[in-house]
Design a protein around this motif. Sequence first.
Motif, PDB file in Angstrom:
ATOM      1  N   THR A 196       0.828  -1.208   0.000  1.00  0.00           N
ATOM      2  CA  THR A 196       0.000   0.000   0.000  1.00  0.00           C
ATOM      3  C   THR A 196       0.858   1.253   0.000  1.00  0.00           C
ATOM      4  N   ALA A 197       1.917   1.244   0.813  1.00  0.00           N
ATOM      5  CA  ALA A 197       2.800   2.407   0.890  1.00  0.00           C
ATOM      6  C   ALA A 197       3.514   2.660  -0.437  1.00  0.00           C
ATOM      7  N   VAL A 198       3.948   1.599  -1.104  1.00  0.00           N
ATOM      8  CA  VAL A 198       4.648   1.747  -2.384  1.00  0.00           C
ATOM      9  C   VAL A 198       3.682   2.253  -3.457  1.00  0.00           C
ATOM     10  N   ILE A 199       2.491   1.682  -3.508  1.00  0.00           N
ATOM     11  CA  ILE A 199       1.516   2.089  -4.526  1.00  0.00           C
ATOM     12  C   ILE A 199       1.128   3.555  -4.342  1.00  0.00           C
ATOM     13  N   ARG A 200       0.946   3.980  -3.093  1.00  0.00           N
ATOM     14  CA  ARG A 200       0.543   5.355  -2.801  1.00  0.00           C
ATOM     15  C   ARG A 200       1.728   6.314  -2.682  1.00  0.00           C
TER      16      ARG A 200
END
Length: 400
Positions: free
Chosen positions: A349-353
């Motif tokens: 989630t952190a990488v995608i966002r």
Amino acid sequence: MVPTNGQLFMLANGILGGLVVLTNFVLLPIILQMILYAATIIYIGSHLSLKLKETDPVTGEKQMGESMSQKDAMMFPIIGSVSLVTLYVFYKFLSPYWVNLLLTTYLSILGIAALAATISPVLERVVPIPAKVLDRKFHITFQLPGPLKRKEGPHDFRFTVLDIVSHVVSLLVAIAWLVTKHWCLHNIFAIAFSIQMISLVSLGRFQVAFILLSGLFIYDIFWVFGTDVMVTVAKSFEGPAKLVFPVSFDPWKQSILGLGDIVIPGIFIAMCLRFDQHLFEEGLEGAPVKKKDDVIDIHQGFHKVYFTSAMVAYCLGLATTGAVMFVFQHAQPALLYLVPFCLGALLLTAVIRREWSHVWTYKEEEDNKDDKKEATDADTAAEGTQDDNDESSMESKKSQ
């Protein structure tokens, strides 16, 4: 109409209570039971943990609960291993009856307090007593006798009529459980323990969460696959340190899920929810920050991206645990599957966002320490002002 967090909390409480009653009559699939129980517990505990950011009306400080340091996270698997082996030795060389009697009595006392805190919001709405009466406050000051009087100051106890009612109800449930040993009453106390632990404990930073979960990942694998210690203790221990799920009513067969497999990931997921709230408060998620009387209302809706992804990952990990358990017909270390799923959900989630920097630098204890420092500075300044006033008064008297 979009339901508020308070309404969702009451709904989750209702689902949990319904599950306890339903599984006493209807034999649901084990995997479904595990997911419904665990997910609802984590949801309630996580949303209760939002109160950690509220301000205490008495002290004026944020109500941040117990925060874990990196050293605590590294020592936790070691301390857990020592405790596990100690219980294993007790069950092997002492009478299990007396061991369970001691532990059950101790956990019953703690369970009354945990259950009272858990059911208070529900009783507040269903007990036919006016709100003014339920909210009536009492204050008792208790001073220890003898030498302890000089060592420790007076102890203040503040409680309301609602607190009395909730503790009486919890005491009656505890007595019923000690007399009948019914598994539903056992689960009620296990649920209360889990909810309170998730709502009160803060890992402080995601770095600490990675250390803790990684250590317990190895801990769980070793004690389940490497020895018979954990399985033996789990089966022998009668206290509410596990959730019991019926596999068959006649003959009675059960499956169990340790509270550690709910509480540890639950504390992590609760921090993900508070991180979502942090992004909202800082305006980093692109949503407008709404305030009420210059104070951010924690009950207003905000995007729960990290919380949702972690919850979905947890349910998938628990489903994987159950599936592997049925395929191999052997007890499984749930954290073997839950840890990669939960940590992977956060990282993905952190990488995608593109918010990895915000995740890695997020600190919950920093704000709390700053608040305490400001309060201490204010107290020091107030004391200094009082001293100056006293000196001025003395000088005035001397001149007169």
